[in-house]
Scaffold this active site. Structure first.
Site, PDB file in Angstrom:
ATOM      1  N   LYS A 163       0.861  -1.178   0.000  1.00 38.60           N
ATOM      2  CA  LYS A 163       0.000   0.000   0.000  1.00 38.60           C
ATOM      3  C   LYS A 163       0.899   1.229   0.000  1.00 38.60           C
ATOM      4  O   LYS A 163       1.902   1.278   0.730  1.00 38.60           O
ATOM      5  CB  LYS A 163      -0.895  -0.017   1.242  1.00 38.60           C
ATOM      6  CG  LYS A 163      -1.881   1.130   1.354  1.00 38.60           C
ATOM      7  CD  LYS A 163      -2.732   0.969   2.614  1.00 38.60           C
ATOM      8  CE  LYS A 163      -3.781   2.052   2.752  1.00 38.60           C
ATOM      9  NZ  LYS A 163      -4.639   1.861   3.955  1.00 38.60           N
ATOM     10  N   SER A 177      -9.533   1.541   3.035  1.00 40.87           N
ATOM     11  CA  SER A 177      -8.777   2.372   2.107  1.00 40.87           C
ATOM     12  C   SER A 177      -7.754   1.607   1.277  1.00 40.87           C
ATOM     13  O   SER A 177      -7.231   2.136   0.291  1.00 40.87           O
ATOM     14  CB  SER A 177      -8.055   3.482   2.885  1.00 40.87           C
ATOM     15  OG  SER A 177      -7.107   2.940   3.789  1.00 40.87           O
ATOM     16  N   SER A 181      -9.541  -1.003   7.044  1.00 41.53           N
ATOM     17  CA  SER A 181      -8.990  -0.729   5.720  1.00 41.53           C
ATOM     18  C   SER A 181      -8.314  -1.905   5.040  1.00 41.53           C
ATOM     19  O   SER A 181      -8.055  -1.857   3.840  1.00 41.53           O
ATOM     20  CB  SER A 181      -7.999   0.443   5.790  1.00 41.53           C
ATOM     21  OG  SER A 181      -8.682   1.644   6.056  1.00 41.53           O
TER      22      SER A 181
END
Length: 467
Positions: A72, A147, A171
């Protein structure tokens, strides 16, 4: 043969690489080709094939034997920018790798790139006015969740076998559920969190995503401290699992309800003992601590991250360039006033969160359950809406808040810092993945992953996305 390589489980890929049955350069090239062919999914922010190929030539030996992985794009790397999907950090080049990234590299992993996310880890839909729209591989007109949306998309679409996302309120687990892969939130503090763009240090954690629990266990074995590894296998027969229907099972999308009940029936048929007990007063206990902590910490910790990286940006500079209106509005509200007074924050940490943790601990102990089971999200992925119109989604005929609805079942366990695991439980009638979340007692990570692997074995595997 090359197409089959995309779906190799990480554990199997490591075995083949170790035994010489698979050449790392061939494997990496197959993933690069697939990434280029599926570029429309917009999973990556940074993906430089020539840099990947060069790293293969210099790949260190280690237990991963070159296994490709991704990160990420909030996890610092020296060779690629760390943008957090926000314009002000587009050219941010950290001086060193985050320790969690370095641990995978030292274990012999091959970094494939940095993956898209909801801006500054706040977004849920995958919409970003600057970096583009991230698309769900099962239906490209639908959101991936957030996210860590790009991370889940990359794993689910076969662009990479495993990756590290991050989780503050859901997330890792939410996009895993919406995209049909496995997402793990370890106990808070299990993984090294340095060198990661923060929201809340008392809630944030990095967490792995993969296509099976076994593959998540492989990555956890690298990221977790030594001596906290595998708990072996678990037999479902006689295993007590909690089913807290109050709150978690209220107002579900009918397809989520049906998939969850089918999963519970499959577990019962394997001999699991389903204990239908609720966590008393859960919603009130969580509300007293959840957003109080995040809203107090986020501005201070983003400022500290900029300072530690010798950035010329101030927090005001960063916030002023946030591209997503709702996120910018939230952060701007924190610049000039104490939205959360210090006394409220201290009470959240010293009084309210301990009360929430005590309620969870009592639930596990008094009901003698190894984990509880809930739908990861109350609804599957919904269609993308234009930026500005995606603040709500439809659930049971009503428009509801997108962010609050998707985190409803994941937030309380996050606030309490517990280990949590989302695994696929089925598909909606529209062919969209649905997730089942397992939550375990504090620091029961290895045991929870073993339970998760047993639960996974009782459920039908999802078909690959129709790409």
């Amino acid at each position: 043969m090359a197409e089959d390589l995309h779906w190799l489980p990480a554990v199997e890929a490591v075995r083949r690489l170790r035994d010489g049955e698979l050449k790392l350069a061939e494997y990496v090239e197959a993933l690069i080709e697939r990434t280029e062919r599926l570029a429309r999914l917009n999973s990556y922010i940074s993906h430089e094939p020539d840099l990947v190929r060069q790293s293969v030539k210099n790949a260190p030996k280690g237990p991963l034997h070159g296994l490709p992985f991704a990160l990420k794009d909030i996890i610092d790397t020296a060779d690629l920018p760390t943008t957090a999907s926000t314009p002000a950090l587009r050219d941010s080049r950290p001086r060193r790798n985050a320790p969690i990234a370095q641990s995978l590299l030292d274990a012999g992993g091959t970094l494939m790139g940095k993956q898209a996310l909801g801006e500054l880890s706040f977004g849920m839909t995958g919409n970003n006015p600057v970096f583009g729209t991230v698309r769900n591989p099962y239906r490209e007109d639908c959101i991936p969740g957030g996210s860590s949306g790009g991370t889940a998309v990359g794993v689910a679409a076969g662009l990479v076998p495993a990756a590290l996302g991050a989780d503050t309120g859901g997330s890792c687990r939410i996009p895993a559920a919406l995209c049909g892969c496995v997402g793990f939130r370890p106990t808070h503090g299990r993984y090294d969190g340095r060198g990661v763009v923060p929201i809340s240090s008392t809630r944030d954690t990095v967490g792995p995503l993969a296509r099976s629990v076994a593959d998540v266990r492989l990555i956890d074995g690298i990221c977790a401290p030594s001596g906290t590894g595998s708990a072996g296998t678990v037999d479902l027969a006689g295993l007590r699992l909690g089913v807290p229907r109050g709150f978690f099972y209220d107002g579900l999308d009918p397809d989520v309800a049906a998939a969850t009940e089918s999963a519970l029936s499959a577990l019962a048929a394997r001999g699991a003992v389903l204990v239908e007990r609720d966590v008393p007063d859960l919603e009130r206990l969580n509300e007293a601590a959840s957003f109080t902590v995040v809203l107090y910490e986020v501005g201070r910790e983003l400022s500290a991250y900029l300072y530690q990286h010798s950035s010329p940006l101030t927090l005001r500079d960063l916030v002023g360039r946030v591209a997503t209106d709702q996120i910018r509005e939230t952060l701007e509200s924190l610049l000039d006033e104490d939205v959360v007074p210090g006394a409220e924050y201290r009470a959240a940490l010293a009084v309210h969160r301990p009360a929430l943790r005590a309620a969870f601990a009592a639930y596990f102990a008094e009901n003698d359950v190894g984990a509880y089971l809930v739908p990861t999200t109350p609804l599957p992925a919904r269609p993308h809406r234009p930026a500005g119109e995606d603040r709500t989604v439809e659930l049971n005929g009503k428009d509801v808040d997108t962010f609050l609805t998707y985190i409803r079942n994941t937030d309380a366990s996050s606030t309490a810092g517990l280990p949590c695991l989302s695994i696929p439980s089925g598909l909606s009638r529209d062919g969209l993945p649905i997730g089942l979340e397992l939550v375990g007692p504090d620091s029961s990570d290895a045991r929870l992953l073993a339970i998760g692997e047993a639960v996974e074995s009782a459920l039908p595997p999802l078909p690959h996305p129709p790409l």
